[in-house]
Design an enzyme around this catalytic site. Sequence first.
Site, PDB file in Angstrom:
ATOM      1  N   TYR A 123       0.825  -1.217   0.000  1.00 15.84           N
ATOM      2  CA  TYR A 123       0.000   0.000   0.000  1.00 15.84           C
ATOM      3  C   TYR A 123       0.856   1.262   0.000  1.00 15.84           C
ATOM      4  O   TYR A 123       0.342   2.364   0.146  1.00 15.84           O
ATOM      5  CB  TYR A 123      -0.942  -0.005   1.219  1.00 15.84           C
ATOM      6  CG  TYR A 123      -1.997  -1.068   1.101  1.00 15.84           C
ATOM      7  CD1 TYR A 123      -1.643  -2.413   1.124  1.00 15.84           C
ATOM      8  CD2 TYR A 123      -3.334  -0.750   0.936  1.00 15.84           C
ATOM      9  CE1 TYR A 123      -2.590  -3.406   0.994  1.00 15.84           C
ATOM     10  CE2 TYR A 123      -4.296  -1.750   0.811  1.00 15.84           C
ATOM     11  CZ  TYR A 123      -3.910  -3.067   0.844  1.00 15.84           C
ATOM     12  OH  TYR A 123      -4.847  -4.051   0.710  1.00 15.84           O
ATOM     13  N   LYS A 174       3.727 -14.816   4.446  1.00 18.76           N
ATOM     14  CA  LYS A 174       4.085 -15.655   3.291  1.00 18.76           C
ATOM     15  C   LYS A 174       5.613 -15.647   3.209  1.00 18.76           C
ATOM     16  O   LYS A 174       6.211 -15.372   2.165  1.00 18.76           O
ATOM     17  CB  LYS A 174       3.429 -15.072   2.025  1.00 18.76           C
ATOM     18  CG  LYS A 174       3.494 -15.974   0.807  1.00 18.76           C
ATOM     19  CD  LYS A 174       2.473 -17.080   0.811  1.00 18.76           C
ATOM     20  CE  LYS A 174       2.697 -18.015  -0.358  1.00 18.76           C
ATOM     21  NZ  LYS A 174       1.854 -19.212  -0.306  1.00 18.76           N
ATOM     22  N   ASP A 205      -2.175 -18.498   2.994  1.00 19.61           N
ATOM     23  CA  ASP A 205      -3.152 -19.334   2.266  1.00 19.61           C
ATOM     24  C   ASP A 205      -3.738 -20.396   3.194  1.00 19.61           C
ATOM     25  O   ASP A 205      -4.950 -20.622   3.230  1.00 19.61           O
ATOM     26  CB  ASP A 205      -2.548 -19.949   0.987  1.00 19.61           C
ATOM     27  CG  ASP A 205      -1.063 -20.270   1.099  1.00 19.61           C
ATOM     28  OD1 ASP A 205      -0.448 -19.924   2.117  1.00 19.61           O
ATOM     29  OD2 ASP A 205      -0.517 -20.878   0.162  1.00 19.61           O
ATOM     30  N   ASP A 261      -5.961  -6.777   4.971  1.00 14.22           N
ATOM     31  CA  ASP A 261      -7.110  -6.259   4.225  1.00 14.22           C
ATOM     32  C   ASP A 261      -7.971  -7.426   3.738  1.00 14.22           C
ATOM     33  O   ASP A 261      -9.189  -7.461   3.928  1.00 14.22           O
ATOM     34  CB  ASP A 261      -6.574  -5.437   3.037  1.00 14.22           C
ATOM     35  CG  ASP A 261      -7.647  -4.563   2.398  1.00 14.22           C
ATOM     36  OD1 ASP A 261      -8.809  -4.615   2.835  1.00 14.22           O
ATOM     37  OD2 ASP A 261      -7.315  -3.829   1.451  1.00 14.22           O
TER      38      ASP A 261
END
Length: 338
Positions: free
Chosen positions: A126, A173, A206, A230
């Site tokens: 962002y 991740k 995930d 988000d």
Amino acid sequence: MARQITLIPGDGIGPEVAEATVRVVEATGAKVEWERVEAGAKALEDVGQLLPDDVFASLEYTHVGLKGPTTTPVGGGHQSINVALRKKLGLYVNFRPVRMLPGLKTRYSDVPLDLAIFRENTEDLYSGLEHEVIPDVVESLKIITKAASMKIARACFEYARREQRRKVTAIHKANIMKMSDGLFLKCCREVASEFREIEYTELIVDNACMQLVMRPEKFDLLLLPNLYGDIVSDLAAGLVGGLGIVPGANLGDRHAIFEAVHGTAPDIAGKGIANPTALMQSAVLMLAHIGERAAAAKLEGALRKVYAERTHLTGDVGGPAGTGEFTEAVVSAISERE
Ligand code: NAD
């Protein structure tokens, strides 16, 4: 002395849910005074600026805002007003409690679900740093810093200790983004080591999404960098009845802006059917933040009563009512509690 609050109604359904929220906050008898300022489409129309200076001037003075959603164009156009506000005011914590309301029929109605999201709010993808390297090749910079990661991790663990929560799950991740998400995790671990009484675990994003859908009751506090935060916020909203429900707080060292997780909902804007619960629940957080604890409890209790009765709920949660009818039901429930 009434406490001054900056009210930013926003775009789309923003003004509808903001007015509904002002109505119920006033019904609680909380000593607040609204300073209304425009940001977004209306401000652009009125003064030719998306985020006029008077928004910052007001927040500089009040330190606390209640904000409706604002539009961010997809694939071009102006940058997000939210991202600009969060960065400029140093609102590094995005806190989103996700709880089931009584009477709500969702796929998870029988699951004892009570989790809260701590999303880093100022960096990651962002940062808005994108450029075309050569024609048809675009680079987007994911910025993760030790300073911001330590701050969000500390905010999450301090909340856990204060509110006697049992577990923090850091979501990442780092198997792929070894340096950036790796740094985020390193910071989470460093802070976790100072809070030994709180269980600390890590999950790859995930897998975390799958686990959240299958066993959401296993989670307590979720600690995430900006983008995963988000996405996982909307997933979590889906568990408890959708975007009409989940509140949020953007917190910094000097300022706080309370706003729902949802956006401007252009598909239903102006129809009088938007669910104002998410912004009303954000107002509960706001009232607690400014020390109006009795008013916060009144509003929270009234919302729970209206949900338990089920007769005045909005369409998105399976009811027959519009924004106005739902709001008046909450006002009545507040006055019954007087
Ligand atoms: P959205 O949250 O606006 O809408 C997603 C779906 O949820 C829609 O079907 C909508 O009708 C429904 N919904 C959302 N809030 C609801 C409510 N209170 N009551 C009933 N139904 C509700 O997401 P989107 O369509 O992806 O985004 C629309 C715009 O909002 C975009 O410009 C986006 O950038 C912006 N946005 C702003 C914020 C913010 O200002 N904080 C947050 C998210 C999205």
